[in-house]
Design an enzyme around this catalytic site. Structure first.
Site, PDB file in Angstrom:
ATOM      1  N   ASP A  22       0.859  -1.176   0.000  1.00 48.62           N
ATOM      2  CA  ASP A  22       0.000   0.000   0.000  1.00 48.62           C
ATOM      3  C   ASP A  22       0.910   1.246   0.000  1.00 48.62           C
ATOM      4  O   ASP A  22       2.116   1.130   0.253  1.00 48.62           O
ATOM      5  CB  ASP A  22      -0.868  -0.053   1.266  1.00 48.62           C
ATOM      6  CG  ASP A  22      -1.633   1.216   1.503  1.00 48.62           C
ATOM      7  OD1 ASP A  22      -2.309   1.669   0.570  1.00 48.62           O
ATOM      8  OD2 ASP A  22      -1.546   1.770   2.618  1.00 48.62           O
ATOM      9  N   ASP A  72      -0.254   5.106   1.013  1.00 50.68           N
ATOM     10  CA  ASP A  72      -0.519   6.073   2.082  1.00 50.68           C
ATOM     11  C   ASP A  72      -0.459   5.425   3.460  1.00 50.68           C
ATOM     12  O   ASP A  72      -1.149   4.438   3.731  1.00 50.68           O
ATOM     13  CB  ASP A  72      -1.908   6.706   1.893  1.00 50.68           C
ATOM     14  CG  ASP A  72      -1.951   7.639   0.696  1.00 50.68           C
ATOM     15  OD1 ASP A  72      -1.052   8.481   0.574  1.00 50.68           O
ATOM     16  OD2 ASP A  72      -2.886   7.514  -0.116  1.00 50.68           O
ATOM     17  N   LYS A 126      -9.796  -3.490  -2.986  1.00 57.08           N
ATOM     18  CA  LYS A 126      -8.505  -3.853  -3.575  1.00 57.08           C
ATOM     19  C   LYS A 126      -8.547  -5.263  -4.156  1.00 57.08           C
ATOM     20  O   LYS A 126      -7.809  -5.575  -5.087  1.00 57.08           O
ATOM     21  CB  LYS A 126      -7.384  -3.661  -2.550  1.00 57.08           C
ATOM     22  CG  LYS A 126      -7.152  -2.174  -2.250  1.00 57.08           C
ATOM     23  CD  LYS A 126      -5.869  -1.856  -1.540  1.00 57.08           C
ATOM     24  CE  LYS A 126      -5.675  -0.333  -1.450  1.00 57.08           C
ATOM     25  NZ  LYS A 126      -4.434   0.054  -0.769  1.00 57.08           N
ATOM     26  N   ALA A 176      -5.195   3.255  -3.041  1.00 57.27           N
ATOM     27  CA  ALA A 176      -6.488   3.916  -3.234  1.00 57.27           C
ATOM     28  C   ALA A 176      -6.303   5.440  -3.249  1.00 57.27           C
ATOM     29  O   ALA A 176      -7.269   6.191  -3.267  1.00 57.27           O
ATOM     30  CB  ALA A 176      -7.457   3.503  -2.144  1.00 57.27           C
TER      31      ALA A 176
HETATM   32  P1  TMP Z   1      -4.730   3.515   0.818  1.00 57.50           P
HETATM   33  O1  TMP Z   1      -3.698   3.885   1.824  1.00 57.50           O
HETATM   34  O2  TMP Z   1      -5.359   2.202   1.078  1.00 57.50           O
HETATM   35  O3  TMP Z   1      -4.180   3.592  -0.567  1.00 57.50           O
HETATM   36  O4  TMP Z   1      -5.936   4.540   0.963  1.00 57.50           O
HETATM   37  C1  TMP Z   1      -5.853   5.882   0.750  1.00 57.50           C
HETATM   38  C2  TMP Z   1      -6.047   6.704   1.963  1.00 57.50           C
HETATM   39  O5  TMP Z   1      -6.469   7.983   1.521  1.00 57.50           O
HETATM   40  C3  TMP Z   1      -7.085   6.240   2.962  1.00 57.50           C
HETATM   41  O6  TMP Z   1      -6.478   6.061   4.223  1.00 57.50           O
HETATM   42  C4  TMP Z   1      -8.065   7.400   3.062  1.00 57.50           C
HETATM   43  C5  TMP Z   1      -7.320   8.546   2.481  1.00 57.50           C
HETATM   44  N1  TMP Z   1      -8.151   9.582   1.830  1.00 57.50           N
HETATM   45  C6  TMP Z   1      -7.892  10.901   2.153  1.00 57.50           C
HETATM   46  O7  TMP Z   1      -7.029  11.195   2.971  1.00 57.50           O
HETATM   47  N2  TMP Z   1      -8.650  11.890   1.547  1.00 57.50           N
HETATM   48  C7  TMP Z   1      -9.624  11.607   0.637  1.00 57.50           C
HETATM   49  O8  TMP Z   1     -10.276  12.519   0.108  1.00 57.50           O
HETATM   50  C8  TMP Z   1      -9.867  10.234   0.316  1.00 57.50           C
HETATM   51  C9  TMP Z   1     -10.939   9.884  -0.679  1.00 57.50           C
HETATM   52  C10 TMP Z   1      -9.101   9.265   0.920  1.00 57.50           C
HETATM   53 MG    MG Z   2      -2.916   3.131   3.538  1.00 62.04          MG
END
Ligand code: TMP
Ligand code: MG
Length: 290
Positions: free
Chosen positions: A39, A41, A203, A155
Protein backbone atom coordinates in the site's frame (compact mmCIF):
# COMPACT_ATOMS: atom_id res chain seq x y z
CA UNK A 1 14.93 -14.98 16.13
CA UNK A 2 17.01 -14.98 12.97
CA UNK A 3 15.92 -11.39 12.32
CA UNK A 4 16.91 -9.30 15.35
CA UNK A 5 14.56 -6.45 14.34
CA UNK A 6 11.59 -8.73 15.06
CA UNK A 7 12.39 -8.14 18.73
CA UNK A 8 11.92 -4.38 18.34
CA UNK A 9 9.40 -2.96 20.83
CA UNK A 10 7.08 -1.92 17.99
CA UNK A 11 6.69 -5.52 16.78
CA UNK A 12 3.71 -7.67 17.81
CA UNK A 13 2.94 -11.15 16.50
CA UNK A 14 0.14 -13.52 17.36
CA UNK A 15 2.13 -16.54 16.23
CA UNK A 16 5.90 -15.96 16.01
CA UNK A 17 6.55 -19.62 15.13
CA UNK A 18 4.36 -19.36 12.07
CA UNK A 19 6.16 -16.18 11.04
CA UNK A 20 9.46 -18.00 11.37
CA UNK A 21 8.22 -20.93 9.27
CA UNK A 22 7.01 -18.62 6.51
CA UNK A 23 10.28 -16.69 6.51
CA UNK A 24 12.39 -19.85 6.36
CA UNK A 25 10.34 -21.27 3.55
CA UNK A 26 10.49 -18.00 1.59
CA UNK A 27 14.23 -17.69 2.11
CA UNK A 28 14.78 -21.27 0.90
CA UNK A 29 12.76 -20.59 -2.23
CA UNK A 30 15.10 -17.71 -3.07
CA UNK A 31 14.58 -14.05 -3.83
CA UNK A 32 13.92 -14.80 -7.50
CA UNK A 33 10.55 -16.24 -6.36
CA UNK A 34 9.63 -13.14 -4.35
CA UNK A 35 7.34 -10.23 -5.13
CA UNK A 36 6.47 -7.33 -2.85
CA UNK A 37 3.01 -5.75 -2.78
CA UNK A 38 2.63 -2.58 -0.78
CA UNK A 39 0.00 0.00 0.00
CA UNK A 40 1.19 3.62 -0.28
CA UNK A 41 -0.52 6.07 2.08
CA UNK A 42 0.45 5.52 5.71
CA UNK A 43 2.38 2.38 4.72
CA UNK A 44 5.27 3.66 2.60
CA UNK A 45 4.60 7.19 3.83
CA UNK A 46 4.72 8.33 7.44
CA UNK A 47 1.63 8.72 9.58
CA UNK A 48 3.10 11.55 11.66
CA UNK A 49 6.24 13.63 11.90
CA UNK A 50 7.16 15.85 14.87
CA UNK A 51 3.72 15.25 16.34
CA UNK A 52 1.93 16.41 13.19
CA UNK A 53 -0.08 14.19 10.85
CA UNK A 54 1.48 13.62 7.44
CA UNK A 55 -0.63 13.96 4.30
CA UNK A 56 -2.10 11.20 2.14
CA UNK A 57 -2.01 11.60 -1.68
CA UNK A 58 -5.43 13.23 -1.49
CA UNK A 59 -4.36 15.53 1.37
CA UNK A 60 -1.35 16.70 -0.68
CA UNK A 61 -3.82 18.21 -3.15
CA UNK A 62 -6.38 19.23 -0.49
CA UNK A 63 -3.78 21.33 1.33
CA UNK A 64 -2.30 22.85 -1.81
CA UNK A 65 -2.74 26.20 -3.49
CA UNK A 66 -4.53 24.47 -6.37
CA UNK A 67 -7.68 24.27 -4.23
CA UNK A 68 -9.93 27.21 -3.33
CA UNK A 69 -10.55 27.99 0.35
CA UNK A 70 -14.18 27.01 0.03
CA UNK A 71 -13.29 23.66 -1.49
CA UNK A 72 -10.66 23.10 1.20
CA UNK A 73 -13.38 23.42 3.82
CA UNK A 74 -15.58 20.94 2.01
CA UNK A 75 -12.75 18.43 1.67
CA UNK A 76 -11.90 18.86 5.36
CA UNK A 77 -15.52 18.21 6.24
CA UNK A 78 -15.44 15.00 4.21
CA UNK A 79 -12.27 13.92 6.01
CA UNK A 80 -13.79 14.67 9.41
CA UNK A 81 -16.90 12.70 8.52
CA UNK A 82 -15.43 9.66 6.82
CA UNK A 83 -11.97 9.08 8.31
CA UNK A 84 -13.44 8.14 11.74
CA UNK A 85 -15.64 5.64 9.89
CA UNK A 86 -12.62 4.23 8.02
CA UNK A 87 -10.84 3.39 11.27
CA UNK A 88 -13.93 2.42 13.32
CA UNK A 89 -13.52 -1.24 14.16
CA UNK A 90 -16.99 -1.50 15.67
CA UNK A 91 -18.50 -1.32 12.17
CA UNK A 92 -18.28 -4.13 9.65
CA UNK A 93 -16.69 -3.79 6.21
CA UNK A 94 -20.15 -4.32 4.66
CA UNK A 95 -21.43 -1.34 6.59
CA UNK A 96 -18.41 0.83 5.78
CA UNK A 97 -18.05 -0.01 2.09
CA UNK A 98 -20.83 2.19 0.65
CA UNK A 99 -19.69 5.05 2.88
CA UNK A 100 -16.13 4.77 1.59
CA UNK A 101 -17.39 4.82 -2.01
CA UNK A 102 -19.31 7.96 -1.05
CA UNK A 103 -16.15 9.58 0.37
CA UNK A 104 -14.02 8.84 -2.69
CA UNK A 105 -16.76 9.86 -5.11
CA UNK A 106 -17.45 13.18 -3.38
CA UNK A 107 -13.75 13.99 -2.98
CA UNK A 108 -13.01 13.26 -6.64
CA UNK A 109 -15.97 15.40 -7.75
CA UNK A 110 -14.65 18.31 -5.71
CA UNK A 111 -11.12 17.89 -7.09
CA UNK A 112 -12.44 17.83 -10.66
CA UNK A 113 -14.32 21.11 -10.04
CA UNK A 114 -11.00 22.74 -9.17
CA UNK A 115 -9.62 22.44 -12.71
CA UNK A 116 -6.29 21.14 -11.49
CA UNK A 117 -3.45 21.50 -14.00
CA UNK A 118 -1.24 18.49 -14.71
CA UNK A 119 1.92 20.57 -14.84
CA UNK A 120 1.29 21.99 -11.34
CA UNK A 121 1.48 18.60 -9.64
CA UNK A 122 5.26 18.38 -9.36
CA UNK A 123 5.49 21.71 -7.55
CA UNK A 124 2.58 20.91 -5.25
CA UNK A 125 4.24 17.65 -4.22
CA UNK A 126 7.57 19.43 -3.71
CA UNK A 127 5.92 22.02 -1.45
CA UNK A 128 3.95 19.43 0.54
CA UNK A 129 4.71 17.71 3.83
CA UNK A 130 4.64 14.27 2.19
CA UNK A 131 7.27 12.03 3.77
CA UNK A 132 8.28 8.51 2.96
CA UNK A 133 9.11 6.42 6.03
CA UNK A 134 12.70 6.37 7.24
CA UNK A 135 14.58 3.61 5.45
CA UNK A 136 12.69 4.12 2.18
CA UNK A 137 15.87 4.45 0.17
CA UNK A 138 17.20 1.07 1.19
CA UNK A 139 13.74 -0.45 0.64
CA UNK A 140 13.36 0.76 -2.95
CA UNK A 141 17.04 0.49 -3.94
CA UNK A 142 17.53 -3.00 -2.53
CA UNK A 143 14.43 -4.41 -4.23
CA UNK A 144 15.61 -2.84 -7.47
CA UNK A 145 19.16 -4.19 -7.13
CA UNK A 146 17.77 -7.67 -6.59
CA UNK A 147 15.24 -7.33 -9.44
CA UNK A 148 12.34 -7.99 -7.07
CA UNK A 149 9.10 -6.55 -8.45
CA UNK A 150 7.37 -4.01 -6.22
CA UNK A 151 3.69 -3.37 -6.79
CA UNK A 152 2.38 -0.23 -5.13
CA UNK A 153 -1.37 -0.71 -4.79
CA UNK A 154 -3.03 2.48 -3.67
CA UNK A 155 -6.49 3.92 -3.23
CA UNK A 156 -4.75 7.30 -3.34
CA UNK A 157 -3.92 9.15 -6.56
CA UNK A 158 -1.43 7.55 -8.94
CA UNK A 159 -0.15 10.80 -10.46
CA UNK A 160 0.60 12.19 -6.99
CA UNK A 161 2.25 9.09 -5.56
CA UNK A 162 4.41 8.65 -8.66
CA UNK A 163 5.59 12.21 -8.21
CA UNK A 164 6.43 11.57 -4.53
CA UNK A 165 8.63 8.58 -5.36
CA UNK A 166 10.11 10.25 -8.45
CA UNK A 167 11.18 13.28 -6.39
CA UNK A 168 12.66 10.93 -3.79
CA UNK A 169 14.72 9.34 -6.58
CA UNK A 170 13.32 5.84 -6.06
CA UNK A 171 10.87 5.33 -8.94
CA UNK A 172 12.93 2.44 -10.32
CA UNK A 173 12.09 0.14 -13.22
CA UNK A 174 10.92 -2.70 -10.93
CA UNK A 175 8.03 -0.56 -9.60
CA UNK A 176 4.47 -0.94 -10.87
CA UNK A 177 1.54 1.11 -9.63
CA UNK A 178 -2.18 0.29 -9.42
CA UNK A 179 -4.04 3.40 -8.36
CA UNK A 180 -6.54 6.09 -9.33
CA UNK A 181 -5.06 8.04 -12.22
CA UNK A 182 -6.17 11.48 -13.30
CA UNK A 183 -7.56 12.04 -16.76
CA UNK A 184 -6.52 15.40 -18.22
CA UNK A 185 -8.10 17.15 -21.21
CA UNK A 186 -6.05 18.43 -24.16
CA UNK A 187 -5.19 21.58 -22.20
CA UNK A 188 -3.82 19.52 -19.33
CA UNK A 189 -6.77 20.23 -17.00
CA UNK A 190 -8.21 17.49 -14.76
CA UNK A 191 -11.55 16.36 -16.18
CA UNK A 192 -12.10 12.93 -14.61
CA UNK A 193 -10.43 9.93 -13.04
CA UNK A 194 -9.57 6.98 -15.26
CA UNK A 195 -10.92 3.46 -15.02
CA UNK A 196 -12.56 1.75 -12.07
CA UNK A 197 -12.38 3.61 -8.78
CA UNK A 198 -10.04 2.02 -6.24
CA UNK A 199 -11.13 2.73 -2.68
CA UNK A 200 -9.99 1.29 0.58
CA UNK A 201 -12.21 -1.80 0.49
CA UNK A 202 -12.16 -2.95 -3.13
CA UNK A 203 -8.51 -3.85 -3.57
CA UNK A 204 -9.59 -7.43 -4.23
CA UNK A 205 -11.61 -6.32 -7.28
CA UNK A 206 -8.73 -4.05 -8.34
CA UNK A 207 -6.33 -6.99 -8.16
CA UNK A 208 -8.61 -9.23 -10.18
CA UNK A 209 -8.86 -6.59 -12.93
CA UNK A 210 -5.10 -6.78 -13.38
CA UNK A 211 -4.61 -10.45 -14.17
CA UNK A 212 -2.01 -9.62 -16.82
CA UNK A 213 0.37 -8.20 -14.23
CA UNK A 214 0.07 -11.21 -11.96
CA UNK A 215 0.38 -13.64 -14.87
CA UNK A 216 3.75 -12.08 -15.71
CA UNK A 217 4.85 -12.65 -12.14
CA UNK A 218 3.64 -16.26 -12.05
CA UNK A 219 7.17 -17.49 -11.31
CA UNK A 220 7.11 -15.49 -8.07
CA UNK A 221 4.67 -17.27 -5.77
CA UNK A 222 6.10 -15.82 -2.55
CA UNK A 223 4.67 -12.52 -1.42
CA UNK A 224 5.66 -9.91 1.11
CA UNK A 225 2.60 -7.72 1.69
CA UNK A 226 2.75 -4.35 3.45
CA UNK A 227 -0.33 -2.40 4.47
CA UNK A 228 -1.94 -0.26 7.12
CA UNK A 229 -5.63 -0.91 6.70
CA UNK A 230 -7.62 -4.13 6.73
CA UNK A 231 -8.57 -3.49 3.10
CA UNK A 232 -4.90 -3.90 2.19
CA UNK A 233 -5.05 -7.58 3.10
CA UNK A 234 -6.77 -8.23 -0.25
CA UNK A 235 -4.02 -6.67 -2.39
CA UNK A 236 -2.51 -10.09 -3.16
CA UNK A 237 -5.81 -11.71 -4.18
CA UNK A 238 -4.72 -11.74 -7.82
CA UNK A 239 -1.43 -13.56 -7.20
CA UNK A 240 -1.30 -16.82 -9.14
CA UNK A 241 -0.23 -20.11 -7.55
CA UNK A 242 0.65 -18.40 -4.27
CA UNK A 243 2.96 -20.42 -2.05
CA UNK A 244 3.73 -18.19 0.92
CA UNK A 245 2.53 -14.81 1.99
CA UNK A 246 3.88 -12.77 4.87
CA UNK A 247 1.61 -9.89 5.85
CA UNK A 248 3.10 -6.92 7.66
CA UNK A 249 0.69 -4.28 8.95
CA UNK A 250 1.37 -0.81 10.30
CA UNK A 251 -1.01 0.06 13.13
CA UNK A 252 -0.79 3.84 13.29
CA UNK A 253 -3.99 5.08 14.90
CA UNK A 254 -6.55 3.88 17.47
CA UNK A 255 -4.01 1.32 18.60
CA UNK A 256 -5.75 -0.13 21.63
CA UNK A 257 -9.14 -0.62 19.98
CA UNK A 258 -7.69 -2.21 16.86
CA UNK A 259 -4.74 -4.18 18.24
CA UNK A 260 -6.49 -7.56 18.45
CA UNK A 261 -8.10 -7.28 15.02
CA UNK A 262 -4.72 -6.41 13.49
CA UNK A 263 -3.00 -9.28 15.31
CA UNK A 264 -5.66 -11.65 13.98
CA UNK A 265 -5.25 -10.38 10.40
CA UNK A 266 -1.58 -9.48 9.92
CA UNK A 267 1.31 -11.87 10.67
CA UNK A 268 3.45 -9.00 11.95
CA UNK A 269 1.94 -5.83 13.38
CA UNK A 270 4.12 -2.72 13.70
CA UNK A 271 2.70 -0.43 16.34
CA UNK A 272 3.36 3.29 15.95
CA UNK A 273 6.52 2.47 14.03
CA UNK A 274 7.34 5.28 11.59
CA UNK A 275 10.20 3.39 9.94
CA UNK A 276 10.70 0.68 7.34
CA UNK A 277 13.31 -0.98 9.58
CA UNK A 278 11.38 -4.23 9.99
CA UNK A 279 10.36 -4.64 6.33
CA UNK A 280 13.96 -3.82 5.37
CA UNK A 281 15.33 -6.45 7.75
CA UNK A 282 12.94 -9.01 6.26
CA UNK A 283 14.01 -8.11 2.72
CA UNK A 284 17.66 -8.33 3.74
CA UNK A 285 17.02 -11.78 5.20
CA UNK A 286 15.10 -12.98 2.14
CA UNK A 287 17.87 -11.84 -0.19
CA UNK A 288 20.43 -13.75 1.82
CA UNK A 289 22.06 -10.82 3.58
CA UNK A 290 22.06 -10.50 7.34
P1 TMP B 1 -4.73 3.51 0.82
O1 TMP B 1 -3.70 3.88 1.82
O2 TMP B 1 -5.36 2.20 1.08
O3 TMP B 1 -4.18 3.59 -0.57
O4 TMP B 1 -5.94 4.54 0.96
C1 TMP B 1 -5.85 5.88 0.75
C2 TMP B 1 -6.05 6.70 1.96
O5 TMP B 1 -6.47 7.98 1.52
C3 TMP B 1 -7.09 6.24 2.96
O6 TMP B 1 -6.48 6.06 4.22
C4 TMP B 1 -8.06 7.40 3.06
C5 TMP B 1 -7.32 8.55 2.48
N1 TMP B 1 -8.15 9.58 1.83
C6 TMP B 1 -7.89 10.90 2.15
O7 TMP B 1 -7.03 11.19 2.97
N2 TMP B 1 -8.65 11.89 1.55
C7 TMP B 1 -9.62 11.61 0.64
O8 TMP B 1 -10.28 12.52 0.11
C8 TMP B 1 -9.87 10.23 0.32
C9 TMP B 1 -10.94 9.88 -0.68
C10 TMP B 1 -9.10 9.26 0.92
MG1 MG C 1 -2.92 3.13 3.54
Amino acid sequence: MMIPQLSNTSVCMKDPDRVRDILVSMQKAGSNTLQVISDFDMTLTRFAFNGKRCPTCHNILDNSRLISDECKLQLKELLNTYYPIEIDCSRSVEEKLPLMVEWWTKAHELLIEQKIKKDALALVVRESDARLRDGYKFFFDHLHEHSIPLLIFSAGIGDVLEEVIRQAGVFHSNVNVFSNYMDFDELGVLQAFKGELIHIYNKREGALLNTGHFRELRARPNVLLLGDSLGDLNMADGVQDMENILKVGFLNDKVEERRQTYLDSYDIVLIKDETLDVPNAIIRFLTGQQ
